[in-house]
Design an enzyme around this catalytic site. Structure first.
Site, short mmCIF file in Angstrom:
data_model
loop_
_atom_site.label_atom_id
_atom_site.label_comp_id
_atom_site.label_asym_id
_atom_site.label_seq_id
_atom_site.Cartn_x
_atom_site.Cartn_y
_atom_site.Cartn_z
CD GLU A 263 -5.61 -12.46 1.36
OE1 GLU A 263 -4.98 -13.25 0.64
OE2 GLU A 263 -5.92 -11.30 1.03
CD GLU B 23 -10.62 -11.97 -1.09
OE1 GLU B 23 -9.73 -11.44 -0.41
OE2 GLU B 23 -11.39 -12.85 -0.61
#
Length: 257
Positions: free
Chosen positions: A111, A131
């Site tokens: 990210e 995730e």
């Protein structure tokens, strides 16, 4: 410039800065590192002598994700908003940012790399939003930025499978622009940064503001959805199981609860 305990800065005469994450062997994203990145990029953006930033980590990890044991310091319910705001500060720095990715670049690490303008990868890099192994979502902008860059289907396949792309695969997907042997990675990123530093800085800043601004409204809606939807996964029993499995180094047993 201010001193940053978790960042190493090397400045060159032409306004290029090499910024190296320095938070242990895996460069895990902690609140301290998050705030230091925000403050450092804000400071660099305000310095008229700066021209370009190369952001890198170490041989083992660019950033292997969040240090899940440290984010309890944030007031309840604010983690996602604080993280998004800090990452947005990085992305909206007026300077071009080149990520030089070696080793693990996972979860919050990817990210962060997605906030950069250009990404170079090492042949040994492992790049992904993982995730789904923990019953979390990429709530610092990953689920918003990644499909914009590589297309919805490719982004979904990466996230749904928690894939870890090699440097070559990351280039093929469009996550990264170039791949190099590890010993050449930072050198090649700096080579590009020094080239950019020879160009008109206001022209580059203007172009970046136009291109970033073009998608800001759409991204703002995506970030809001990440904050809204995230607890559906992160407050579940499956999330507790995923984190326990991570600590115990075993495969999680998810039950959709």
């Amino acid at each position: 410039m201010n001193e940053y305990s978790l960042l190493k800065l090397e400045r060159f005469d032409d306004g290029v800065v090499l910024m190296t994450l320095n938070n242990g062997p895996l460069n895990l994203m902690s609140p301290d590192l998050l705030f230091q990145l925000r403050d450092c990029f804000t400071e660099l953006s305000a310095d008229d002598t700066m021209r370009c930033v190369v952001l890198t980590g170490n041989q083992r990890a660019f950033c292997a994700g969040a240090d899940v044991n440290t984010f309890g310091v944030f007031p309840k319910g604010t983690n996602t908003i604080i993280g998004q705001n800090c990452y947005n500060q990085v992305e909206n720095c007026r300077l071009p940012i080149i990520a030089a990715i070696e080793g693990h670049c996972l979860g919050g690490g990817l990210e962060l790399a997605l906030c950069c303008d250009i990404r170079y990868a090492s042949e040994t890099a492992k790049i992904g939003l993982t995730e789904a192994n923990l019953s979390l979502i990429a709530a610092y902008g990953g689920n918003t930025r990644l499909p914009w860059l590589i297309g919805e289907a490719n982004a979904k396949r990466m996230f749904y499978t928690a894939a870890r792309l090699s440097g070559q695969e990351a280039v093929r997907y469009g996550v990264c622009q170039e791949v190099y042997p590890p010993e050449q990675l930072v050198e090649k990123a700096l080579e590009l940064a020094h080239l950019i530093a020879t160009k008109a800085p206001r022209s580059i800043t203007a172009a970046k503001r136009v291109m970033n601004g073009f998608r800001n409204e759409a991204f703002a809606a995506g970030f809001a959805r990440e904050a809204e939807i995230g607890p559906y996964a992160s407050k579940s029993l499956d999330c507790k199981e995923g984190l326990a499995a991570l600590r115990e180094k075993r495969q999680p047993k998810f039950q959709n609860k």
